[in-house]
Motif scaffolding. Sequence first.
Motif, PDB file in Angstrom:
ATOM      1  N   PHE A  94      -3.216  12.067   3.852  1.00 28.22           N
ATOM      2  CA  PHE A  94      -3.255  11.118   3.668  1.00 28.22           C
ATOM      3  C   PHE A  94      -4.789  10.980   2.100  1.00 28.22           C
ATOM      4  CE2 PHE A  94      -4.517   6.455   3.391  1.00 28.22           C
ATOM      5  CZ  PHE A  94      -2.834   6.278   2.718  1.00 28.22           C
ATOM      6  N   PHE A  95      -5.737  11.232   3.019  1.00 31.45           N
ATOM      7  CA  PHE A  95      -6.543  10.673   1.484  1.00 31.45           C
ATOM      8  C   PHE A  95      -6.964  11.785   0.608  1.00 31.45           C
ATOM      9  CE2 PHE A  95      -8.973   8.742   5.250  1.00 31.45           C
ATOM     10  CZ  PHE A  95      -8.726   6.793   5.419  1.00 31.45           C
ATOM     11  N   VAL A  96      -6.902  13.073   0.960  1.00 29.26           N
ATOM     12  CA  VAL A  96      -6.692  13.587  -0.137  1.00 29.26           C
ATOM     13  C   VAL A  96      -5.613  13.972  -0.959  1.00 29.26           C
ATOM     14  CG1 VAL A  96      -6.423  16.540  -0.350  1.00 29.26           C
ATOM     15  CG2 VAL A  96      -7.242  16.345   1.543  1.00 29.26           C
ATOM     16  N   VAL A  97      -3.789  12.693  -0.531  1.00 23.70           N
ATOM     17  CA  VAL A  97      -3.098  12.980  -1.602  1.00 23.70           C
ATOM     18  C   VAL A  97      -3.754  11.107  -2.501  1.00 23.70           C
ATOM     19  CG1 VAL A  97      -1.408  11.878  -1.806  1.00 23.70           C
ATOM     20  CG2 VAL A  97      -1.376  14.292  -0.237  1.00 23.70           C
ATOM     21  N   LEU A  98      -4.184  10.742  -2.149  1.00 24.95           N
ATOM     22  CA  LEU A  98      -4.661   9.661  -2.493  1.00 24.95           C
ATOM     23  C   LEU A  98      -6.388   9.813  -3.163  1.00 24.95           C
ATOM     24  CD1 LEU A  98      -5.475   6.865  -0.031  1.00 24.95           C
ATOM     25  CD2 LEU A  98      -3.402   6.510  -1.735  1.00 24.95           C
ATOM     26  N   SER A  99      -6.415  10.567  -2.603  1.00 25.52           N
ATOM     27  CA  SER A  99      -7.805  11.544  -4.068  1.00 25.52           C
ATOM     28  C   SER A  99      -7.089  11.757  -5.049  1.00 25.52           C
ATOM     29  CB  SER A  99      -8.805  11.937  -3.109  1.00 25.52           C
ATOM     30  OG  SER A  99      -9.621  11.629  -1.891  1.00 25.52           O
ATOM     31  N   VAL A 100      -5.895  12.166  -4.729  1.00 24.67           N
ATOM     32  CA  VAL A 100      -5.465  13.500  -6.152  1.00 24.67           C
ATOM     33  C   VAL A 100      -5.139  12.498  -7.151  1.00 24.67           C
ATOM     34  CG1 VAL A 100      -4.032  15.225  -6.751  1.00 24.67           C
ATOM     35  CG2 VAL A 100      -5.315  15.452  -4.907  1.00 24.67           C
ATOM     36  N   LEU A 101      -4.585  11.672  -6.480  1.00 24.09           N
ATOM     37  CA  LEU A 101      -3.825  10.462  -6.899  1.00 24.09           C
ATOM     38  C   LEU A 101      -4.539   9.446  -8.200  1.00 24.09           C
ATOM     39  CD1 LEU A 101      -0.831   8.771  -4.661  1.00 24.09           C
ATOM     40  CD2 LEU A 101      -1.143  10.361  -6.696  1.00 24.09           C
ATOM     41  N   SER A 102      -6.157   9.960  -8.042  1.00 18.65           N
ATOM     42  CA  SER A 102      -7.277   9.316  -8.991  1.00 18.65           C
ATOM     43  C   SER A 102      -6.817  10.223 -10.400  1.00 18.65           C
ATOM     44  CB  SER A 102      -8.496   9.352  -8.648  1.00 18.65           C
ATOM     45  OG  SER A 102      -9.605  10.696  -8.272  1.00 18.65           O
ATOM     46  N   LEU A 103      -6.323  11.082 -10.463  1.00 15.47           N
ATOM     47  CA  LEU A 103      -6.262  11.838 -11.610  1.00 15.47           C
ATOM     48  C   LEU A 103      -5.838  11.834 -12.557  1.00 15.47           C
ATOM     49  CD1 LEU A 103      -6.093  15.711 -10.250  1.00 15.47           C
ATOM     50  CD2 LEU A 103      -7.981  14.977 -11.064  1.00 15.47           C
ATOM     51  N   PRO A 106      -5.425   5.555 -12.691  1.00 13.10           N
ATOM     52  CA  PRO A 106      -4.862   4.983 -12.991  1.00 13.10           C
ATOM     53  C   PRO A 106      -5.355   3.156 -12.878  1.00 13.10           C
ATOM     54  CG  PRO A 106      -5.773   4.693 -10.424  1.00 13.10           C
ATOM     55  CD  PRO A 106      -5.748   6.399 -11.116  1.00 13.10           C
ATOM     56  N   SER A 107      -4.487   2.132 -13.753  1.00 13.83           N
ATOM     57  CA  SER A 107      -5.471   1.438 -14.438  1.00 13.83           C
ATOM     58  C   SER A 107      -5.592  -0.227 -13.567  1.00 13.83           C
ATOM     59  CB  SER A 107      -4.570   0.224 -16.024  1.00 13.83           C
ATOM     60  OG  SER A 107      -3.427   0.129 -15.163  1.00 13.83           O
ATOM     61  N   ARG A 112      -7.196   2.304  -8.523  1.00 13.68           N
ATOM     62  CA  ARG A 112      -8.571   1.921  -8.654  1.00 13.68           C
ATOM     63  C   ARG A 112      -9.544   2.958  -7.327  1.00 13.68           C
ATOM     64  NH1 ARG A 112      -9.452  -0.547 -13.485  1.00 13.68           N
ATOM     65  NH2 ARG A 112     -11.597  -1.670 -12.210  1.00 13.68           N
ATOM     66  N   PHE A 113      -9.485   1.406  -6.836  1.00 14.48           N
ATOM     67  CA  PHE A 113      -9.922   1.412  -5.254  1.00 14.48           C
ATOM     68  C   PHE A 113      -8.710   2.344  -4.225  1.00 14.48           C
ATOM     69  CE2 PHE A 113      -9.687  -0.335  -1.415  1.00 14.48           C
ATOM     70  CZ  PHE A 113     -11.677  -0.592  -0.541  1.00 14.48           C
ATOM     71  N   LEU A 114      -8.124   2.027  -3.934  1.00 10.93           N
ATOM     72  CA  LEU A 114      -7.336   2.811  -2.874  1.00 10.93           C
ATOM     73  C   LEU A 114      -7.282   4.745  -3.342  1.00 10.93           C
ATOM     74  CD1 LEU A 114      -4.053   0.958  -2.838  1.00 10.93           C
ATOM     75  CD2 LEU A 114      -6.123   1.555  -1.157  1.00 10.93           C
ATOM     76  N   THR A 115      -7.283   4.809  -4.536  1.00 10.83           N
ATOM     77  CA  THR A 115      -7.487   6.437  -5.003  1.00 10.83           C
ATOM     78  C   THR A 115      -8.636   7.006  -5.057  1.00 10.83           C
ATOM     79  OG1 THR A 115      -7.160   6.359  -7.651  1.00 10.83           O
ATOM     80  CG2 THR A 115      -5.414   5.963  -5.929  1.00 10.83           C
ATOM     81  N   ASP A 116     -10.182   6.520  -4.506  1.00 18.23           N
ATOM     82  CA  ASP A 116     -11.304   6.659  -5.579  1.00 18.23           C
ATOM     83  C   ASP A 116     -11.595   8.172  -4.412  1.00 18.23           C
ATOM     84  OD1 ASP A 116     -14.289   7.032  -5.378  1.00 18.23           O
ATOM     85  OD2 ASP A 116     -13.861   5.029  -6.318  1.00 18.23           O
ATOM     86  N   PRO A 117     -11.467   9.032  -5.270  1.00 19.69           N
ATOM     87  CA  PRO A 117     -12.637  10.462  -4.135  1.00 19.69           C
ATOM     88  C   PRO A 117     -13.303  10.663  -3.269  1.00 19.69           C
ATOM     89  CG  PRO A 117     -12.199  10.778  -6.596  1.00 19.69           C
ATOM     90  CD  PRO A 117     -12.184   8.949  -6.088  1.00 19.69           C
ATOM     91  N   LEU A 118     -14.280   8.980  -3.594  1.00 17.18           N
ATOM     92  CA  LEU A 118     -14.700   8.512  -1.899  1.00 17.18           C
ATOM     93  C   LEU A 118     -14.445   8.443  -1.027  1.00 17.18           C
ATOM     94  CD1 LEU A 118     -17.387   6.785  -1.242  1.00 17.18           C
ATOM     95  CD2 LEU A 118     -16.507   5.182  -0.966  1.00 17.18           C
ATOM     96  N   LEU A 119     -13.311   8.751  -0.972  1.00 18.06           N
ATOM     97  CA  LEU A 119     -12.190   8.375   0.316  1.00 18.06           C
ATOM     98  C   LEU A 119     -12.664   9.712   1.124  1.00 18.06           C
ATOM     99  CD1 LEU A 119      -9.014   7.058  -0.003  1.00 18.06           C
ATOM    100  CD2 LEU A 119     -10.923   5.739   0.893  1.00 18.06           C
ATOM    101  N   LEU A 120     -12.992  11.327   0.019  1.00 19.37           N
ATOM    102  CA  LEU A 120     -13.275  12.701   0.956  1.00 19.37           C
ATOM    103  C   LEU A 120     -14.060  12.653   2.098  1.00 19.37           C
ATOM    104  CD1 LEU A 120     -12.028  14.672  -2.422  1.00 19.37           C
ATOM    105  CD2 LEU A 120     -10.561  14.302  -0.609  1.00 19.37           C
TER     106      LEU A 120
END
Length: 294
Positions: A94-103, A106-107, A112-120
């Motif tokens: 789940f968190f990997v997918v969200l982080s990949v979506l940061s690529l 998103p505006s 931007r908050f939910l897809t920040d690679p910080l989640l990794l």
Amino acid sequence: MAARIARIVPMYWVLTSLMLVIVWIAPSLKTTEFTVMQAVTSYFFVPYEVKQSGSYYPVLYVGWTLTYEMFFYAVFAVSLCFAEQRSGVVLTAFFVVLSVLSLTRPSAYIFRFLTDPLLLEFVLGCVFGWAYRSGFRVSRWTAAVIIVAGGLGFCVGTPTSDMAHRVVFAGIPAALLVVGGIVMEAAGGWTGSDLLQQVGDASYSLYLLQAFTIPAFARVLTRADRLRLLPGDLICLSLVVASVLVSVLVYRAVERPIDIKLRALRRAHRQAQGARNAELEKHATTLTQRDRGM
């Protein structure tokens, strides 16, 4: 979730309220304008975009990481609905997918908050947590190497102000330091001390209070050292020591009593609930026996 909320919320709400009172009494201390919506979202760990910086800082600015933590706690709680072996895979994926979506860059700030690679970085903690529970241990020398690697990792690069590549330049080195410290302790490399235990107990207060102590003591030192005679390293060390001392005092006077009281209330609630459940079960058994003519 109840345990996490009881542990995190009280001190955060107290100090968020204190910050609002301070800037109301002394507006000159404000570095930004607080809106009503920002104050409300701050109390409930909802990300709120600060237009000036494009970031999502609450009133007590250090609390931005708590917003991520609360999100993580919620996702982790949902993962407990899966079998233990699957929950780890589901959580990580789940968190990997969200982080990949940061690529996709998103505006909208909430995305931007939910897809920040910080989640990794939460994933790194989970992976080590599962490994440690499964019996992962190393020798003292290996633990020492892991700690050194973590320290050197911070020398490789510096995260930019927008936290780009933070996971690489800060997350991984920090994870190595934590892992190294824990496996070193497990290997008998050190036993700790009462002093370090007290600082560790007060770490949450220290984390929250830095928003007050560092600016306050910096102002004091600036006025005391008008000729700028004190070296910068000594000033930084003084700020750290002063912040730790204040945090230990606040932990003992405020945080710990609140925590003890809430633990007692939760324990009493569980006991009362258990007693009610036992009474209901006894009543149900009596009715069943009566229906069966026993």
